[in-house]
Design a protein around this motif. Structure first.
Motif, PDB file in Angstrom:
ATOM      1  N   THR A 113     -22.683 -53.282 -24.467  1.00  0.00           N
ATOM      2  CA  THR A 113     -23.612 -52.221 -24.063  1.00  0.00           C
ATOM      3  C   THR A 113     -22.915 -51.207 -23.170  1.00  0.00           C
ATOM      4  OG1 THR A 113     -25.510 -53.722 -24.195  1.00  0.00           O
ATOM      5  CG2 THR A 113     -25.771 -51.731 -22.849  1.00  0.00           C
ATOM      6  N   TYR A 114     -22.160 -51.715 -22.194  1.00  0.00           N
ATOM      7  CA  TYR A 114     -21.419 -50.818 -21.304  1.00  0.00           C
ATOM      8  C   TYR A 114     -20.387 -50.013 -22.079  1.00  0.00           C
ATOM      9  CZ  TYR A 114     -23.384 -53.322 -17.270  1.00  0.00           C
ATOM     10  OH  TYR A 114     -24.229 -53.861 -16.335  1.00  0.00           O
ATOM     11  N   ALA A 162     -11.455 -51.789 -21.207  1.00  0.00           N
ATOM     12  CA  ALA A 162     -11.095 -52.428 -19.945  1.00  0.00           C
ATOM     13  C   ALA A 162     -12.105 -52.090 -18.852  1.00  0.00           C
ATOM     14  CB  ALA A 162      -9.690 -52.003 -19.527  1.00  0.00           C
ATOM     15  N   ASN A 163     -12.526 -50.830 -18.796  1.00  0.00           N
ATOM     16  CA  ASN A 163     -13.502 -50.437 -17.776  1.00  0.00           C
ATOM     17  C   ASN A 163     -14.853 -51.095 -18.007  1.00  0.00           C
ATOM     18  OD1 ASN A 163     -11.698 -48.805 -16.402  1.00  0.00           O
ATOM     19  ND2 ASN A 163     -12.223 -46.965 -17.552  1.00  0.00           N
ATOM     20  N   ALA A 164     -15.226 -51.264 -19.280  1.00  0.00           N
ATOM     21  CA  ALA A 164     -16.492 -51.934 -19.580  1.00  0.00           C
ATOM     22  C   ALA A 164     -16.437 -53.407 -19.175  1.00  0.00           C
ATOM     23  CB  ALA A 164     -16.809 -51.802 -21.068  1.00  0.00           C
ATOM     24  N   TRP A 165     -15.309 -54.052 -19.470  1.00  0.00           N
ATOM     25  CA  TRP A 165     -15.143 -55.449 -19.058  1.00  0.00           C
ATOM     26  C   TRP A 165     -15.199 -55.573 -17.539  1.00  0.00           C
ATOM     27  CZ3 TRP A 165     -15.598 -59.586 -21.918  1.00  0.00           C
ATOM     28  CH2 TRP A 165     -15.280 -59.561 -23.278  1.00  0.00           C
ATOM     29  N   LYS A 166     -14.501 -54.707 -16.857  1.00  0.00           N
ATOM     30  CA  LYS A 166     -14.471 -54.786 -15.384  1.00  0.00           C
ATOM     31  C   LYS A 166     -15.852 -54.556 -14.783  1.00  0.00           C
ATOM     32  CE  LYS A 166     -12.073 -53.178 -11.241  1.00  0.00           C
ATOM     33  NZ  LYS A 166     -11.929 -54.567 -10.765  1.00  0.00           N
ATOM     34  N   ARG A 167     -16.561 -53.584 -15.308  1.00  0.00           N
ATOM     35  CA  ARG A 167     -17.914 -53.305 -14.814  1.00  0.00           C
ATOM     36  C   ARG A 167     -18.810 -54.525 -14.986  1.00  0.00           C
ATOM     37  NH1 ARG A 167     -21.707 -48.443 -17.302  1.00  0.00           N
ATOM     38  NH2 ARG A 167     -23.671 -49.023 -16.277  1.00  0.00           N
ATOM     39  N   MET A 168     -18.728 -55.162 -16.146  1.00  0.00           N
ATOM     40  CA  MET A 168     -19.580 -56.312 -16.419  1.00  0.00           C
ATOM     41  C   MET A 168     -19.180 -57.515 -15.572  1.00  0.00           C
ATOM     42  SD  MET A 168     -19.660 -59.455 -18.116  1.00  0.00           S
ATOM     43  CE  MET A 168     -18.386 -59.404 -19.364  1.00  0.00           C
ATOM     44  N   PRO A 224     -25.445 -64.998 -30.601  1.00  0.00           N
ATOM     45  CA  PRO A 224     -25.240 -63.546 -30.650  1.00  0.00           C
ATOM     46  C   PRO A 224     -26.514 -62.745 -30.382  1.00  0.00           C
ATOM     47  CG  PRO A 224     -24.086 -64.604 -32.456  1.00  0.00           C
ATOM     48  CD  PRO A 224     -24.921 -65.665 -31.809  1.00  0.00           C
ATOM     49  N   GLU A 225     -27.666 -63.396 -30.499  1.00  0.00           N
ATOM     50  CA  GLU A 225     -28.933 -62.701 -30.276  1.00  0.00           C
ATOM     51  C   GLU A 225     -29.330 -62.692 -28.803  1.00  0.00           C
ATOM     52  OE1 GLU A 225     -28.576 -65.073 -32.767  1.00  0.00           O
ATOM     53  OE2 GLU A 225     -28.207 -63.422 -34.184  1.00  0.00           O
ATOM     54  N   ASP A 226     -28.549 -63.328 -27.928  1.00  0.00           N
ATOM     55  CA  ASP A 226     -28.884 -63.363 -26.504  1.00  0.00           C
ATOM     56  C   ASP A 226     -28.983 -61.944 -25.938  1.00  0.00           C
ATOM     57  OD1 ASP A 226     -28.925 -66.081 -26.554  1.00  0.00           O
ATOM     58  OD2 ASP A 226     -27.143 -66.381 -25.315  1.00  0.00           O
ATOM     59  N   ALA A 227     -29.935 -61.762 -25.034  1.00  0.00           N
ATOM     60  CA  ALA A 227     -30.104 -60.456 -24.401  1.00  0.00           C
ATOM     61  C   ALA A 227     -28.876 -60.128 -23.565  1.00  0.00           C
ATOM     62  CB  ALA A 227     -31.351 -60.465 -23.520  1.00  0.00           C
ATOM     63  N   PRO A 228     -28.459 -58.866 -23.547  1.00  0.00           N
ATOM     64  CA  PRO A 228     -27.316 -58.476 -22.716  1.00  0.00           C
ATOM     65  C   PRO A 228     -27.536 -58.858 -21.253  1.00  0.00           C
ATOM     66  CG  PRO A 228     -27.901 -56.690 -24.204  1.00  0.00           C
ATOM     67  CD  PRO A 228     -28.985 -57.720 -24.336  1.00  0.00           C
ATOM     68  N   GLY A 229     -26.586 -59.584 -20.694  1.00  0.00           N
ATOM     69  CA  GLY A 229     -26.672 -59.997 -19.303  1.00  0.00           C
ATOM     70  C   GLY A 229     -27.167 -61.409 -19.105  1.00  0.00           C
ATOM     71  N   LYS A 230     -27.663 -62.051 -20.163  1.00  0.00           N
ATOM     72  CA  LYS A 230     -28.083 -63.440 -20.036  1.00  0.00           C
ATOM     73  C   LYS A 230     -26.871 -64.280 -19.647  1.00  0.00           C
ATOM     74  CE  LYS A 230     -30.441 -67.207 -22.434  1.00  0.00           C
ATOM     75  NZ  LYS A 230     -31.117 -67.641 -23.692  1.00  0.00           N
ATOM     76  N   GLU A 231     -27.070 -65.294 -18.813  1.00  0.00           N
ATOM     77  CA  GLU A 231     -25.941 -66.053 -18.274  1.00  0.00           C
ATOM     78  C   GLU A 231     -25.421 -67.067 -19.286  1.00  0.00           C
ATOM     79  OE1 GLU A 231     -24.526 -67.789 -13.935  1.00  0.00           O
ATOM     80  OE2 GLU A 231     -26.643 -67.470 -14.358  1.00  0.00           O
ATOM     81  N   THR A 232     -24.906 -66.520 -20.369  1.00  0.00           N
ATOM     82  CA  THR A 232     -24.225 -67.288 -21.406  1.00  0.00           C
ATOM     83  C   THR A 232     -22.989 -66.497 -21.818  1.00  0.00           C
ATOM     84  OG1 THR A 232     -25.417 -66.200 -23.220  1.00  0.00           O
ATOM     85  CG2 THR A 232     -26.406 -68.227 -22.302  1.00  0.00           C
ATOM     86  N   VAL A 233     -22.089 -67.146 -22.555  1.00  0.00           N
ATOM     87  CA  VAL A 233     -20.916 -66.436 -23.057  1.00  0.00           C
ATOM     88  C   VAL A 233     -21.341 -65.245 -23.908  1.00  0.00           C
ATOM     89  CG1 VAL A 233     -18.934 -66.599 -24.616  1.00  0.00           C
ATOM     90  CG2 VAL A 233     -19.370 -68.420 -22.946  1.00  0.00           C
ATOM     91  N   ALA A 234     -22.298 -65.475 -24.814  1.00  0.00           N
ATOM     92  CA  ALA A 234     -22.762 -64.401 -25.696  1.00  0.00           C
ATOM     93  C   ALA A 234     -23.493 -63.318 -24.913  1.00  0.00           C
ATOM     94  CB  ALA A 234     -23.663 -64.963 -26.789  1.00  0.00           C
ATOM     95  N   GLY A 235     -24.305 -63.703 -23.933  1.00  0.00           N
ATOM     96  CA  GLY A 235     -25.069 -62.733 -23.160  1.00  0.00           C
ATOM     97  C   GLY A 235     -24.170 -61.792 -22.374  1.00  0.00           C
ATOM     98  N   LEU A 236     -23.126 -62.334 -21.739  1.00  0.00           N
ATOM     99  CA  LEU A 236     -22.191 -61.479 -21.002  1.00  0.00           C
ATOM    100  C   LEU A 236     -21.394 -60.599 -21.963  1.00  0.00           C
ATOM    101  CD1 LEU A 236     -20.814 -63.801 -18.154  1.00  0.00           C
ATOM    102  CD2 LEU A 236     -22.709 -62.177 -18.085  1.00  0.00           C
ATOM    103  N   GLY A 237     -21.000 -61.172 -23.103  1.00  0.00           N
ATOM    104  CA  GLY A 237     -20.271 -60.383 -24.097  1.00  0.00           C
ATOM    105  C   GLY A 237     -21.118 -59.240 -24.630  1.00  0.00           C
ATOM    106  N   ASN A 238     -22.397 -59.486 -24.839  1.00  0.00           N
ATOM    107  CA  ASN A 238     -23.295 -58.434 -25.323  1.00  0.00           C
ATOM    108  C   ASN A 238     -23.489 -57.338 -24.268  1.00  0.00           C
ATOM    109  OD1 ASN A 238     -23.529 -59.909 -27.648  1.00  0.00           O
ATOM    110  ND2 ASN A 238     -25.544 -60.760 -27.183  1.00  0.00           N
ATOM    111  N   LEU A 239     -23.512 -57.743 -22.981  1.00  0.00           N
ATOM    112  CA  LEU A 239     -23.630 -56.744 -21.917  1.00  0.00           C
ATOM    113  C   LEU A 239     -22.380 -55.863 -21.859  1.00  0.00           C
ATOM    114  CD1 LEU A 239     -25.161 -55.545 -19.547  1.00  0.00           C
ATOM    115  CD2 LEU A 239     -24.139 -57.309 -18.071  1.00  0.00           C
ATOM    116  N   LYS A 240     -21.234 -56.502 -22.023  1.00  0.00           N
ATOM    117  CA  LYS A 240     -19.992 -55.714 -22.072  1.00  0.00           C
ATOM    118  C   LYS A 240     -20.073 -54.688 -23.196  1.00  0.00           C
ATOM    119  CE  LYS A 240     -15.946 -54.595 -23.965  1.00  0.00           C
ATOM    120  NZ  LYS A 240     -15.603 -54.306 -25.373  1.00  0.00           N
TER     121      LYS A 240
END
Length: 524
Positions: free
Chosen positions: A112-113, A34-40, A94-110
């Motif tokens: 990472t957090y 939950a904290n990782a989702w909120k941070r992202m 799924p290969e999108d870089a963490p933080g890229k403005e896509t569904v997969a990119g945001l999910g990958n950033l989460k």
């Protein structure tokens, strides 16, 4: 073994395998997730809002996380939450870089957090689940763990639990097989396929609303909701057969009848003026029946009103030690009659329990008997409505057939009708009482087990605590027997059979006198 009612249900439904969700059931990583989702999300919404000159409401862990994210695959969670804020993004890969403005990119950033937070804080587990799963493995049941997370294996390894589960179906497996996320039952069905059992031979343990929906949709024999966040009602509404706040880690056994010492109640010594000797320097946990103990027995159950003075006595006692009312009445009914919010209430002989801090659970597993009770109630009303004085009192988990006010020459007829109706439903069993015959769920659960459950749930199984049960009815004998050798049991008045109680009080007035003296002693 765990709670006896749960074990009974596993046996009655011929359960051969148990499937446990990971987060919220086995491990306490839901907070980390939950904290990782909120941070992202909070960072993304702030950045997007500044770009659009718009204010987006941040993620609320209490509402948004449970509603849109908990228990479902990561990318689905991204998509669900963004939709709640009116945002649509490209799917990405799924290969999108963490933080890229896509569904997969945001999910990958989460993710990472999450990994960062996991490294910082480690993994906590729920010891009740771990103990239960280990005991069930030793008893020969098969076990599987499921999770929407792709981090399932690393989390289990960090917690030292890899060997506890024979099968693991996680986010990686789901992606490989194209399994749909919860509330679809795909992940559970894949687990039983790998365990080589059928859904109707397996039980699901879930804490997420989407998870219990999935278990119900998959046709599993038993769906157990673990109420870790005070959502018992919601879990039931979404499909849980049983809701537990935790799974107790020790067996609560019935005392064999040939080991229960019984005697004539009239010969019992009085409990008055013996408080210091009874307590032996310990603090009591006090359990009380309602009718005949806190109020006199009356012809009309609706007129058994608690006196203001008894209420005052109970309030003061509950300020110095735990106090619970254990009754055959519906829990809501006895709670309304007592009107004290610092007591615990076990209604329907312990099938329905509530207490302070929004505690509410139904640990006996009686919900499955409700259809049979409904049908039996209809037939009893039809067959007994012309018998003067007969009363069919429906409770949530029982039917009480009262014959106190029936003419003596008609009592046998009333009992024959009640027993005939009872014989038609294997889900029900008889329960004795004073001038009543009850139809109850056919489960190994009673007031004694409810007392043991409360002692464990409230962490009162300690050397400095001594349980004390006061009651007047035949149904209280189960509690008296359960406490022999480990507590104090006090019979109020007398009934027609020998008793397992150790002491006696003559009347409701003496109960109040005893409780007042107990309070005074404890306040010293």
């Amino acid at each position: 073994m765990s709670q006896p009612h749960l074990f009974d249900l596993l046996e009655l439904r011929n359960i051969k395998a148990l499937i446990f969700d990971l987060d919220g059931v086995i491990t306490q990583t839901a907070r980390v997730h939950a904290n990782a989702w909120k941070r992202m999300f909070d960072a993304y919404l702030l950045q997007r809002g500044q770009r659009e000159d718009k204010v987006y409401e941040p993620l609320s862990i209490a509402t948004d996380y449970r509603r849109y994210i908990d228990g479902i695959p990561r990318y689905d969670g991204v998509r669900n939450f963004l939709a709640s804020r009116g945002i649509t993004l490209p799917e990405g890969t799924p290969e999108d870089a963490p933080g890229k403005e896509t569904v997969a990119g945001l999910g990958n950033l989460k993710n990472t957090y999450f990994q960062e937070l996991l490294q910082e804080g480690g993994v906590d587990v729920y010891p009740d689940t771990v103990a239960f799963a280990g005991e069930m493995r030793r008893r020969g049941l098969r076990t599987a763990v499921i999770s929407a997370s792709k981090n399932c294996q690393s989390i289990l390894a960090a917690a030292g639990l890899e060997k506890l589960f024979e099968v693991r179906v996680d986010g990686i497996v789901s992606a490989e097989l194209g399994l749909k996320g919860k509330p679809a039952p795909d992940i559970f069905l894949e687990a039983v396929r790998r365990l080589q059992v059928k859904p109707e031979q397996a039980a699901v343990f879930e804490d997420a609303l989407a998870g219990v929906e999935a278990g119900k949709a998959g046709g599993f024999a038993l769906v157990v909701g673990l109420d870790r966040t005070s959502e018992a009602n919601e879990l039931k509404e979404h499909g849980a057969d049983v809701v537990l706040q935790k799974i107790p880690s020790h067996t609560m056994k019935n005392t064999p009848q040939n080991q229960v010492r019984k005697k004539d109640g009239i010969t019992l010594p009085s409990a008055l003026n013996q408080i210091e000797a009874l307590l032996q320097g310990k603090t009591p946990a006090v359990f009380l029946d309602y009718d005949g103990c806190l109020t006199p027995i009356v012809k009309d159950p609706d007129k058994a009103i608690l006196s203001d003075s008894m209420r005052h006595t109970l309030r003061q006692l509950a300020e110095v030690c735990p106090v619970a009312v254990v009754s055959g009445r519906d829990r809501a009914n006895v709670e309304k009659l007592v009107q004290l919010d610092n007591l615990y209430y076990a209604g329907s002989h312990g099938f329905d329990i509530s207490g302070p801090d929004n505690m509410h659970t139904e640990p006996g597993g009686a919900a499955a008997a409700i259809p049979a009770l409904d049908k039996a109630q209809t037939e009893l009303n039809e067959r007994l409505h012309q018998v003067q004085g007969a009363l069919v009192e429906r409770k949530r988990y029982a039917i009480a057939v009262h014959y106190r006010n029936v003419a003596d020459d008609q009592v046998d007829d009333v009992l024959k009708v009640a027993q005939d109706v009872l014989s038609k439903y294997k889900e029900l069993k008889p329960g004795p009482g004073k001038k009543i015959l009850e139809l109850k769920p056919n489960l190994d659960w009673h007031k004694g087990k409810a007392v043991h459950w409360l002692l464990e749930e409230l962490e009162l199984n300690k050397p400095g605590i001594i349980p004390m049960y006061i009651g007047d009815d035949l149904t209280d004998e189960d509690a008296f027997a359960a406490l022999q050798g480990q507590g104090i049991s006090i019979l109020v008045g007398e009934h027609d059979e020998e008793t397992a109680a150790d002491f006696r009080l003559e009347s409701v007035d003496e109960v109040q006198e005893f409780l007042a003296a107990l309070t005074k002693y404890l306040k010293k």
